[in-house]
Design an enzyme around this catalytic site. Sequence first.
Site, short mmCIF file in Angstrom:
data_model
loop_
_atom_site.label_atom_id
_atom_site.label_comp_id
_atom_site.label_asym_id
_atom_site.label_seq_id
_atom_site.Cartn_x
_atom_site.Cartn_y
_atom_site.Cartn_z
N HIS A 164 30.94 46.41 32.64
CA HIS A 164 31.17 45.14 32.80
C HIS A 164 30.26 44.16 33.86
O HIS A 164 30.68 45.04 35.10
CB HIS A 164 32.40 44.69 32.33
N TYR A 184 38.25 34.24 30.78
CA TYR A 184 39.08 34.09 31.51
C TYR A 184 38.55 32.35 31.68
O TYR A 184 38.24 31.50 31.94
CB TYR A 184 39.09 34.53 33.52
N PRO A 219 48.09 38.58 37.65
CA PRO A 219 47.65 39.16 36.75
C PRO A 219 45.58 39.57 37.28
O PRO A 219 45.17 39.92 36.65
CB PRO A 219 47.98 39.78 35.80
N LYS A 255 43.80 43.32 40.17
CA LYS A 255 43.65 43.63 41.76
C LYS A 255 44.50 44.66 41.89
O LYS A 255 44.35 45.78 42.81
CB LYS A 255 43.55 42.59 42.28
N TYR A 263 35.82 39.55 43.23
CA TYR A 263 35.86 40.38 41.19
C TYR A 263 35.74 41.39 41.64
O TYR A 263 36.89 42.76 40.93
CB TYR A 263 35.48 39.45 40.26
#
Length: 396
Positions: free
Chosen positions: A77, A206, A298, A302, A390
């Site tokens: 991704h 998200y 979550p 990580k 990220y």
Amino acid sequence: MSGSRRRTQVAIIGAGPAGMLLAHLLRQADVDCVVIERRDRDYVEGRVRAGVLEQVTVDLMARLGLDRRLREEGLVHTGTNLACDGEVFRIDMAALTGGSAVVVYGQQEVMRDLFDAAGPRGVEIMFDAHDAALHDIGSPQPYVTWRQDGLEHRLDCDVIAGCDGFHGVSRTSIPAEALATFERVYPFGWLGVLAEAPPCDHELIYSNHERGFALASMRSPTRSRYYIQCSLDQRIEDWPDDRFWDELCLRLGRSAGGRVTRSPSFEKSIAPLRSFVTEPMRYGRLFLAGDAAHIVPPTGAKGLNLAASDVIMLSEAVTEYYRTGSDAAFDRYSDRALARVWKAERFSWWFTGLTHRFPDMTGFDRRMQTAELAYIRGSRAAQTVMAENYVGLPLE
Ligand code: APR
Ligand code: PHB
């Protein structure tokens, strides 16, 4: 009744990602180790956890020569998506970070690769090992005892690696006055669902919605993983599939929600959210790694990646110790690991705060969230901050 008594160099408590990655790293460096695990392989491998691997974790699997399936089946991704009340925008992580990406590959797959290679590589795992106890951890000759098949066993060693997760025995074996702990418990949980259906998007979404957070994720092109924020007093039975799909689609918004394939869920669970750090990650010859030392919520995925970076650092400390005979490397482990841990804690905490509905939130607080999301949407600088965290910060 008395069982075996033997010796190894490193006793590893726990065969989760931290323990198994460490065992493979040590074997690769010709350090002897034995893994002591309370449960059986099916249990450890079957636990459904996150599945977003940072470059550091992908590189580790490659270095161990365990990345064949990951390269074949993992989904690269290069971007991720944020949504605010149904409006989705993309963060182009690769463009913002000079080419970094994440790979979607479930923790269950990582565990299968680690377990499959254990036998052939001489990684010894004691499954179904009950009542593990750590002894003389303040001395250079610690040892571990446990019960297995009705017998008492003892393993003498130079080092104990506490990789037994948040509820394990390692952290609690350290005298309380030798540790400082830092914690935030969030007033909500995540209800997660796995479904045999194509995901609603080719990347993750998200979503901050006024009814609460939602996340669209996946395990493969045919398997979706979805989450919605729920209150902690709710139970699985409160969420039959239809109610879950309705709420998820609402929170993802018309566009992404409209692409959700509703199919029967085959896994449904509620997990609490917590930030937690223990300092230091060492007591004498006991070293903590992974969830035994720290927990992240979550949001941002990580947990597994921090376990990987911890054990890279721990394996370096252990191999340096055997090369030089000096404790100096041991002395550096905790500070080095904690420096990365705290940055990931900060990111996970920030990302949770940005995207979730808090019970005591005022209209002002909610406007702060939507203003921050609007700012990120319009600012390359803000997106770069998000992207570099990220994809994972470098190991220092
Ligand atoms: N004795 C032996 N083994 C134990 C004991 C004990 N007393 N207590 C716990 N264990 C085992 C558990 O059964 C589990 O297999 O230790 C392992 C710990 O694994 P995780 O909880 O997965 O922790 P860790 O390896 O640090 O993984 C970190 O993976 O599972 C995720 O949420 C986790 O993302 C985080 C990451
Ligand atoms: C998951 O796919 O389970 C997942 C993905 C991203 C997260 C958390 C969980 O931030």
